[in-house]
Design a protein around this motif. Structure first.
Motif, short mmCIF file in Angstrom:
data_model
loop_
_atom_site.label_atom_id
_atom_site.label_comp_id
_atom_site.label_asym_id
_atom_site.label_seq_id
_atom_site.Cartn_x
_atom_site.Cartn_y
_atom_site.Cartn_z
N THR A 1 -3.49 -2.00 -5.93
CA THR A 1 -2.58 -3.14 -6.00
C THR A 1 -1.71 -3.02 -7.25
O THR A 1 -2.13 -2.47 -8.27
CB THR A 1 -3.34 -4.47 -6.04
OG1 THR A 1 -4.22 -4.48 -7.17
CG2 THR A 1 -4.13 -4.70 -4.77
N THR B 1 -6.25 4.65 3.22
CA THR B 1 -7.48 4.15 2.64
C THR B 1 -7.27 3.57 1.25
O THR B 1 -8.21 3.10 0.63
CB THR B 1 -8.53 5.28 2.55
OG1 THR B 1 -8.02 6.32 1.71
CG2 THR B 1 -8.86 5.83 3.92
N SER B 2 -6.08 3.58 0.75
CA SER B 2 -5.79 3.07 -0.58
C SER B 2 -5.97 1.56 -0.64
O SER B 2 -5.47 0.83 0.21
CB SER B 2 -4.35 3.43 -0.98
OG SER B 2 -4.05 2.82 -2.21
N THR B 3 -6.68 1.10 -1.65
CA THR B 3 -6.81 -0.33 -1.90
C THR B 3 -6.12 -0.68 -3.21
O THR B 3 -6.43 -1.69 -3.83
CB THR B 3 -8.29 -0.74 -1.95
OG1 THR B 3 -8.95 0.01 -2.98
CG2 THR B 3 -8.98 -0.51 -0.62
N ALA C 1 0.83 -1.20 0.00
CA ALA C 1 0.00 0.00 0.00
C ALA C 1 0.87 1.24 0.00
O ALA C 1 1.94 1.26 0.59
CB ALA C 1 -0.92 0.00 1.21
#
Length: 128
Positions: free
Chosen positions: A42, A38-40, A33
Motif C-alpha cells: 500500500t 499477490t502484492s499487498t 496494487a
C-alpha cells in the motif's frame, strides 16, 4: 531553499512535462496494487487530496505512508517508476514531502530487488 530541493523540483517539473498523465481512475483512489497479483503493498498520502485554495503557489506538503509486507528493500519514487528516489526503507515507512507536491504529482512504490511497481499514487488537487 537548499540546492537538493531545487534540483528535486527541477527533476519533478521536467518529468511532468515529458510524460503522459496517469489515468483518472488512479487519482485520489488511494493505494493501487502493482503488477504482482499477490502484492499487498500500500501507498497512501495524508491528506489524500489537496484543496487548491490550501496550496501555496500551487504547492503542498503531504505525508506518505507505505507498507510492503515481506519485501526487503523499497523505494518511493517521484514522477515515474524510474524517477527520482524520494525515500527508501525496508518494507514499511513514512515521510513528509515538504512544500513541493504539485497537482497530479505521482508517486511509485518500487521493489528495489527487481524494480517492479508495487503500488502507485497520484495526488489530486480538488476545488475549494
Amino acid at each position: 531553499m537548499s540546492t537538493r530541493l531545487i534540483v528535486l523540483l527541477f527533476i519533478i517539473l521536467l518529468g511532468a512535462c515529458s510524460r503522459a498523465p496517469e489515468p483518472a481512475s488512479t487519482a485520489g483512489s488511494g493505494p493501487v496494487a502493482g503488477s504482482s497479483a499477490t502484492s499487498t503493498a500500500t501507498l497512501v498520502a495524508k491528506p489524500a487530496s489537496i484543496r487548491k485554495c490550501d496550496a501555496h503557489d500551487g504547492n503542498a506538503t503531504v505525508t506518505l505512508e507505505w507498507d510492503a509486507p515481506g519485501m526487503n528493500f523499497m523505494s518511493v519514487r517521484v514522477g515515474a517508476p524510474d524517477g527520482t528516489i524520494f525515500s527508501r526503507s525496508q518494507g514499511k515507512g513514512t515521510a513528509e514531502t515538504g512544500p513541493w507536491v504539485r497537482e497530479d504529482t505521482r508517486f511509485f512504490l518500487i521493489n528495489e530487488a527487481d524494480q517492479s511497481v508495487l503500488a502507485r499514487l497520484t495526488i489530486p488537487f480538488v476545488d475549494c
